[in-house]
Design a protein around this motif. Sequence first.
Motif, short mmCIF file in Angstrom:
data_model
loop_
_atom_site.label_atom_id
_atom_site.label_comp_id
_atom_site.label_asym_id
_atom_site.label_seq_id
_atom_site.Cartn_x
_atom_site.Cartn_y
_atom_site.Cartn_z
N UNK A 75 0.84 -1.20 0.00
CA UNK A 75 0.00 0.00 0.00
C UNK A 75 0.88 1.25 0.00
N UNK A 76 0.63 2.21 -0.90
CA UNK A 76 1.44 3.43 -0.92
C UNK A 76 1.40 4.17 0.42
N UNK A 77 2.48 4.83 0.73
CA UNK A 77 2.58 5.54 2.01
C UNK A 77 1.56 6.67 2.13
N UNK A 78 1.10 7.18 0.98
CA UNK A 78 0.16 8.31 1.03
C UNK A 78 -1.29 7.89 1.28
N UNK A 79 -1.58 6.60 1.24
CA UNK A 79 -2.94 6.13 1.51
C UNK A 79 -3.22 6.29 3.01
N UNK A 80 -4.31 6.95 3.33
CA UNK A 80 -4.64 7.17 4.74
C UNK A 80 -5.18 5.89 5.36
N UNK A 81 -4.89 5.71 6.64
CA UNK A 81 -5.33 4.52 7.36
C UNK A 81 -5.93 4.93 8.70
N UNK A 82 -6.58 3.99 9.35
CA UNK A 82 -7.16 4.23 10.67
C UNK A 82 -6.88 3.04 11.56
N UNK A 83 -6.57 3.32 12.82
CA UNK A 83 -6.42 2.28 13.83
C UNK A 83 -7.78 2.07 14.48
N UNK A 84 -8.29 0.87 14.39
CA UNK A 84 -9.61 0.59 14.98
C UNK A 84 -9.48 -0.61 15.92
N UNK A 85 -10.33 -0.67 16.93
CA UNK A 85 -10.22 -1.78 17.90
C UNK A 85 -10.48 -3.13 17.23
N UNK A 86 -9.71 -4.11 17.63
CA UNK A 86 -10.01 -5.48 17.22
C UNK A 86 -11.19 -5.97 18.06
N UNK A 87 -12.10 -6.69 17.45
CA UNK A 87 -13.30 -7.11 18.15
C UNK A 87 -13.12 -8.46 18.85
N UNK A 88 -12.21 -9.27 18.35
CA UNK A 88 -12.08 -10.62 18.90
C UNK A 88 -10.85 -10.79 19.78
N UNK A 89 -10.02 -9.74 19.85
CA UNK A 89 -8.81 -9.83 20.66
C UNK A 89 -8.39 -8.42 21.07
N UNK A 90 -7.38 -8.34 21.88
CA UNK A 90 -6.92 -7.04 22.34
C UNK A 90 -6.15 -6.32 21.24
N UNK A 91 -5.99 -5.02 21.44
CA UNK A 91 -5.20 -4.24 20.50
C UNK A 91 -6.03 -3.63 19.39
N UNK A 92 -5.33 -3.12 18.38
CA UNK A 92 -6.00 -2.46 17.27
C UNK A 92 -5.56 -3.08 15.94
N UNK A 93 -6.33 -2.80 14.92
CA UNK A 93 -5.99 -3.20 13.56
C UNK A 93 -5.91 -1.93 12.71
#
Length: 299
Positions: A75-93
Amino acid sequence: MTPITEVEGRRLALTNLDKVLYPDGGFTKGEVLHYYATCAGALLAHLFNRPVSFLRYPDGPDGQRFFAKNVPPGTPAWVRTAEVPRRSEEGTAKLVLVQDMATLMWAANLVTEFHTPQWQADAPGSADRMVFDLDPGAPATIVECCEVALWLRERLSADGLHVYAKTSGSKGLHVLVPLEPTPSEKVTAYAKELAVEAERELPGLALHRMTRSLRPGKVFVDFSQNAAAKTTATPYTLRARPAPTVSAPVTWAEVEACAAPADLVFLATDIAPRLATHGDLLGPLINLNRAGKLPRGFR
Protein backbone atom coordinates in the motif's frame (compact mmCIF):
# COMPACT_ATOMS: atom_id res chain seq x y z
CA MET A 1 4.63 -1.91 -20.21
CA THR A 2 2.50 -1.00 -17.17
CA PRO A 3 0.58 2.24 -17.78
CA ILE A 4 1.33 4.97 -15.27
CA THR A 5 -1.29 7.63 -14.71
CA GLU A 6 -1.48 10.61 -12.40
CA VAL A 7 -4.54 11.09 -10.21
CA GLU A 8 -4.70 14.17 -7.99
CA GLY A 9 -0.92 14.41 -8.06
CA ARG A 10 -0.38 10.73 -7.21
CA ARG A 11 1.35 8.42 -9.71
CA LEU A 12 -0.46 5.10 -10.09
CA ALA A 13 0.40 1.95 -12.01
CA LEU A 14 -2.82 0.59 -13.48
CA THR A 15 -2.38 -3.03 -14.55
CA ASN A 16 -4.05 -5.53 -16.91
CA LEU A 17 -6.58 -3.04 -18.26
CA ASP A 18 -7.72 -5.38 -21.06
CA LYS A 19 -8.29 -8.34 -18.73
CA VAL A 20 -11.89 -9.55 -18.80
CA LEU A 21 -13.14 -9.68 -15.20
CA TYR A 22 -16.85 -10.23 -15.85
CA PRO A 23 -17.53 -13.09 -18.28
CA ASP A 24 -21.12 -11.99 -18.98
CA GLY A 25 -20.59 -9.22 -21.50
CA GLY A 26 -16.79 -9.18 -21.42
CA PHE A 27 -16.48 -6.27 -18.96
CA THR A 28 -12.79 -5.51 -18.54
CA LYS A 29 -10.64 -4.20 -15.72
CA GLY A 30 -10.26 -0.92 -17.62
CA GLU A 31 -14.03 -0.60 -17.64
CA VAL A 32 -14.10 -1.31 -13.90
CA LEU A 33 -11.69 1.58 -13.31
CA HIS A 34 -13.74 3.82 -15.62
CA TYR A 35 -16.90 2.96 -13.68
CA TYR A 36 -15.33 3.89 -10.35
CA ALA A 37 -13.95 7.13 -11.79
CA THR A 38 -17.36 8.19 -13.14
CA CYS A 39 -19.32 7.47 -9.95
CA ALA A 40 -16.55 8.55 -7.57
CA GLY A 41 -18.46 11.53 -6.20
CA ALA A 42 -21.27 9.38 -4.84
CA LEU A 43 -19.14 6.40 -3.81
CA LEU A 44 -16.47 8.43 -1.99
CA ALA A 45 -19.13 10.15 0.10
CA HIS A 46 -20.20 6.72 1.44
CA LEU A 47 -16.62 5.52 1.93
CA PHE A 48 -15.41 8.70 3.64
CA ASN A 49 -14.08 8.16 7.18
CA ARG A 50 -15.19 4.51 7.25
CA PRO A 51 -12.52 1.79 7.51
CA VAL A 52 -12.72 -0.34 4.39
CA SER A 53 -12.63 -4.11 4.16
CA PHE A 54 -11.75 -5.49 0.74
CA LEU A 55 -13.26 -8.57 -0.89
CA ARG A 56 -10.74 -9.07 -3.67
CA TYR A 57 -11.33 -11.08 -6.84
CA PRO A 58 -8.36 -10.23 -9.11
CA ASP A 59 -9.18 -13.01 -11.62
CA GLY A 60 -12.90 -12.31 -11.76
CA PRO A 61 -15.83 -13.89 -9.91
CA ASP A 62 -14.85 -17.43 -10.93
CA GLY A 63 -11.30 -17.07 -9.62
CA GLN A 64 -9.92 -16.93 -6.10
CA ARG A 65 -11.72 -14.56 -3.73
CA PHE A 66 -10.30 -13.42 -0.43
CA PHE A 67 -11.39 -10.99 2.27
CA ALA A 68 -8.78 -8.53 3.52
CA LYS A 69 -9.30 -6.14 6.42
CA ASN A 70 -5.75 -5.13 7.23
CA VAL A 71 -3.81 -2.72 5.03
CA PRO A 72 -2.69 -4.75 1.96
CA PRO A 73 1.06 -5.29 1.38
CA GLY A 74 2.51 -2.68 -0.96
CA THR A 75 0.00 0.00 0.00
CA PRO A 76 1.44 3.43 -0.92
CA ALA A 77 2.58 5.54 2.01
CA TRP A 78 0.16 8.31 1.03
CA VAL A 79 -2.94 6.13 1.51
CA ARG A 80 -4.64 7.17 4.74
CA THR A 81 -5.33 4.52 7.36
CA ALA A 82 -7.16 4.23 10.67
CA GLU A 83 -6.42 2.28 13.83
CA VAL A 84 -9.61 0.59 14.98
CA PRO A 85 -10.22 -1.78 17.90
CA ARG A 86 -10.01 -5.48 17.22
CA ARG A 87 -13.30 -7.11 18.15
CA SER A 88 -12.08 -10.62 18.90
CA GLU A 89 -8.81 -9.83 20.66
CA GLU A 90 -6.92 -7.04 22.34
CA GLY A 91 -5.20 -4.24 20.50
CA THR A 92 -6.00 -2.46 17.27
CA ALA A 93 -5.99 -3.20 13.56
CA LYS A 94 -4.92 -0.82 10.80
CA LEU A 95 -7.45 -0.44 7.98
CA VAL A 96 -7.50 1.65 4.82
CA LEU A 97 -9.56 4.84 4.53
CA VAL A 98 -10.61 5.62 0.96
CA GLN A 99 -10.82 9.40 1.23
CA ASP A 100 -10.05 10.64 -2.29
CA MET A 101 -9.98 9.78 -5.98
CA ALA A 102 -6.35 8.66 -5.98
CA THR A 103 -6.96 6.14 -3.19
CA LEU A 104 -10.16 4.96 -4.90
CA MET A 105 -8.29 4.28 -8.16
CA TRP A 106 -5.47 2.52 -6.31
CA ALA A 107 -8.00 0.32 -4.48
CA ALA A 108 -10.05 -0.34 -7.63
CA ASN A 109 -6.87 -1.52 -9.36
CA LEU A 110 -6.72 -4.31 -6.75
CA VAL A 111 -10.14 -5.49 -8.06
CA THR A 112 -12.25 -5.40 -4.94
CA GLU A 113 -15.69 -5.08 -3.49
CA PHE A 114 -15.84 -2.28 -0.91
CA HIS A 115 -17.35 -3.17 2.48
CA THR A 116 -17.78 -0.70 5.34
CA PRO A 117 -19.11 -0.76 8.92
CA GLN A 118 -22.11 1.21 10.19
CA TRP A 119 -19.79 3.53 12.16
CA GLN A 120 -17.08 6.04 11.34
CA ALA A 121 -13.37 5.72 12.05
CA ASP A 122 -13.30 8.34 14.80
CA ALA A 123 -16.25 6.75 16.64
CA PRO A 124 -15.86 2.97 16.37
CA GLY A 125 -18.89 1.08 17.64
CA SER A 126 -21.12 4.16 17.53
CA ALA A 127 -23.45 3.49 14.61
CA ASP A 128 -24.87 6.33 12.52
CA ARG A 129 -26.87 3.96 10.35
CA MET A 130 -28.83 0.74 10.69
CA VAL A 131 -29.05 -1.97 8.04
CA PHE A 132 -31.26 -4.97 7.35
CA ASP A 133 -29.81 -7.38 4.78
CA LEU A 134 -32.75 -9.16 3.14
CA ASP A 135 -31.45 -12.43 1.71
CA PRO A 136 -33.83 -14.67 -0.28
CA GLY A 137 -33.67 -18.44 -0.07
CA ALA A 138 -34.53 -20.04 -3.43
CA PRO A 139 -37.07 -20.17 -4.92
CA ALA A 140 -37.68 -16.80 -3.26
CA THR A 141 -36.05 -13.85 -5.06
CA ILE A 142 -35.64 -10.12 -4.62
CA VAL A 143 -39.38 -9.85 -5.38
CA GLU A 144 -40.12 -11.40 -1.98
CA CYS A 145 -37.39 -9.22 -0.45
CA CYS A 146 -39.33 -6.19 -1.65
CA GLU A 147 -42.43 -7.40 0.20
CA VAL A 148 -40.44 -7.64 3.42
CA ALA A 149 -38.76 -4.28 2.75
CA LEU A 150 -42.12 -2.56 2.42
CA TRP A 151 -43.25 -4.05 5.73
CA LEU A 152 -40.02 -2.86 7.36
CA ARG A 153 -40.46 0.63 5.91
CA GLU A 154 -43.92 0.89 7.44
CA ARG A 155 -42.78 -0.54 10.77
CA LEU A 156 -39.68 1.66 11.02
CA SER A 157 -41.67 4.73 9.97
CA ALA A 158 -44.07 4.03 12.84
CA ASP A 159 -41.08 4.51 15.15
CA GLY A 160 -40.32 7.85 13.51
CA LEU A 161 -37.41 6.65 11.38
CA HIS A 162 -36.60 7.50 7.74
CA VAL A 163 -35.99 4.44 5.59
CA TYR A 164 -34.05 3.89 2.35
CA ALA A 165 -33.21 0.92 0.14
CA LYS A 166 -30.54 -0.37 -2.20
CA THR A 167 -29.94 -3.62 -4.02
CA SER A 168 -27.25 -5.82 -2.58
CA GLY A 169 -25.86 -6.25 -6.10
CA SER A 170 -26.25 -9.98 -5.55
CA LYS A 171 -29.63 -11.60 -4.86
CA GLY A 172 -31.15 -9.44 -2.16
CA LEU A 173 -32.01 -6.00 -0.88
CA HIS A 174 -30.64 -3.74 1.87
CA VAL A 175 -32.90 -1.54 3.99
CA LEU A 176 -31.06 1.37 5.61
CA VAL A 177 -31.87 3.94 8.28
CA PRO A 178 -29.79 7.03 9.21
CA LEU A 179 -29.36 7.33 12.98
CA GLU A 180 -28.08 9.73 15.55
CA PRO A 181 -24.94 8.01 16.86
CA THR A 182 -26.04 4.98 18.89
CA PRO A 183 -24.02 2.10 20.41
CA SER A 184 -23.86 -0.76 17.91
CA GLU A 185 -25.15 -3.27 20.45
CA LYS A 186 -28.30 -1.16 20.96
CA VAL A 187 -28.88 -0.95 17.22
CA THR A 188 -28.40 -4.71 16.88
CA ALA A 189 -30.89 -5.38 19.68
CA TYR A 190 -33.52 -3.15 18.08
CA ALA A 191 -32.93 -4.61 14.61
CA LYS A 192 -33.24 -8.14 16.00
CA GLU A 193 -36.55 -7.25 17.65
CA LEU A 194 -37.91 -6.04 14.31
CA ALA A 195 -36.61 -9.14 12.50
CA VAL A 196 -38.41 -11.36 15.02
CA GLU A 197 -41.53 -9.25 14.58
CA ALA A 198 -41.28 -9.54 10.79
CA GLU A 199 -41.20 -13.33 11.07
CA ARG A 200 -44.26 -13.23 13.29
CA GLU A 201 -46.20 -10.77 11.12
CA LEU A 202 -45.20 -12.28 7.76
CA PRO A 203 -45.52 -16.03 8.38
CA GLY A 204 -44.17 -18.14 5.56
CA LEU A 205 -42.27 -15.17 4.12
CA ALA A 206 -39.83 -13.65 6.64
CA LEU A 207 -37.29 -15.43 8.81
CA HIS A 208 -34.97 -14.04 11.49
CA ARG A 209 -32.84 -17.15 11.94
CA MET A 210 -29.99 -18.20 9.64
CA THR A 211 -30.82 -21.93 9.90
CA ARG A 212 -30.38 -23.25 6.35
CA SER A 213 -33.13 -25.85 6.61
CA LEU A 214 -35.63 -23.04 7.22
CA ARG A 215 -34.44 -20.80 4.39
CA PRO A 216 -36.03 -22.21 1.17
CA GLY A 217 -38.73 -19.90 -0.15
CA LYS A 218 -38.28 -17.34 2.63
CA VAL A 219 -36.44 -14.07 3.15
CA PHE A 220 -33.80 -14.07 5.87
CA VAL A 221 -33.94 -10.72 7.68
CA ASP A 222 -30.28 -10.46 8.64
CA PHE A 223 -29.91 -7.93 11.44
CA SER A 224 -26.41 -9.04 12.43
CA GLN A 225 -24.56 -6.61 10.17
CA ASN A 226 -25.30 -3.91 12.74
CA ALA A 227 -22.74 -5.52 15.07
CA ALA A 228 -19.65 -3.32 15.40
CA ALA A 229 -17.40 -6.03 13.93
CA LYS A 230 -19.52 -6.53 10.80
CA THR A 231 -19.47 -4.74 7.45
CA THR A 232 -21.91 -4.34 4.57
CA ALA A 233 -21.37 -3.80 0.84
CA THR A 234 -20.90 -0.05 0.35
CA PRO A 235 -23.41 1.77 -1.86
CA TYR A 236 -22.21 1.80 -5.49
CA THR A 237 -19.63 -0.96 -5.07
CA LEU A 238 -19.34 -3.49 -7.88
CA ARG A 239 -19.93 -7.09 -6.83
CA ALA A 240 -18.08 -10.29 -7.74
CA ARG A 241 -20.82 -11.73 -9.94
CA PRO A 242 -20.82 -13.01 -13.55
CA ALA A 243 -22.01 -9.58 -14.73
CA PRO A 244 -20.82 -6.21 -13.33
CA THR A 245 -23.74 -5.71 -10.95
CA VAL A 246 -23.74 -2.80 -8.52
CA SER A 247 -25.16 -2.37 -5.02
CA ALA A 248 -27.44 0.38 -6.26
CA PRO A 249 -29.74 2.74 -4.35
CA VAL A 250 -33.36 2.40 -5.47
CA THR A 251 -36.54 4.41 -5.04
CA TRP A 252 -39.44 3.07 -3.02
CA ALA A 253 -41.54 3.29 -6.18
CA GLU A 254 -39.12 0.83 -7.80
CA VAL A 255 -39.39 -1.47 -4.78
CA GLU A 256 -43.19 -1.31 -4.91
CA ALA A 257 -43.24 -2.04 -8.66
CA CYS A 258 -40.77 -4.95 -8.61
CA ALA A 259 -42.48 -7.93 -10.28
CA ALA A 260 -39.43 -9.92 -11.47
CA PRO A 261 -35.81 -10.22 -10.30
CA ALA A 262 -34.54 -8.47 -13.43
CA ASP A 263 -36.46 -5.32 -12.45
CA LEU A 264 -33.87 -4.54 -9.76
CA VAL A 265 -30.63 -5.58 -11.43
CA PHE A 266 -28.35 -2.62 -12.09
CA LEU A 267 -25.06 -2.86 -13.98
CA ALA A 268 -22.10 -0.51 -13.92
CA THR A 269 -23.35 1.17 -17.11
CA ASP A 270 -26.69 1.99 -15.45
CA ILE A 271 -25.30 4.03 -12.57
CA ALA A 272 -24.19 7.30 -14.21
CA PRO A 273 -27.64 7.80 -15.82
CA ARG A 274 -29.34 6.97 -12.50
CA LEU A 275 -27.17 9.49 -10.67
CA ALA A 276 -28.02 12.09 -13.32
CA THR A 277 -31.74 11.38 -12.86
CA HIS A 278 -32.03 10.81 -9.11
CA GLY A 279 -28.81 12.14 -7.58
CA ASP A 280 -27.64 10.02 -4.66
CA LEU A 281 -30.79 8.42 -3.28
CA LEU A 282 -28.85 7.58 -0.11
CA GLY A 283 -27.67 11.14 0.51
CA PRO A 284 -29.52 11.30 3.88
CA LEU A 285 -27.22 8.55 5.17
CA ILE A 286 -24.30 10.94 4.71
CA ASN A 287 -25.61 14.34 5.72
CA LEU A 288 -27.72 12.82 8.52
CA ASN A 289 -30.36 15.53 8.10
CA ARG A 290 -32.93 12.78 8.62
CA ALA A 291 -31.07 10.89 11.34
CA GLY A 292 -33.47 9.38 13.81
CA LYS A 293 -33.42 8.08 17.36
CA LEU A 294 -34.26 4.52 18.29
CA PRO A 295 -37.20 4.00 20.66
CA ARG A 296 -36.43 4.92 24.24
CA GLY A 297 -35.59 1.40 25.41
CA PHE A 298 -32.80 1.09 22.84
CA ARG A 299 -30.88 4.36 23.30
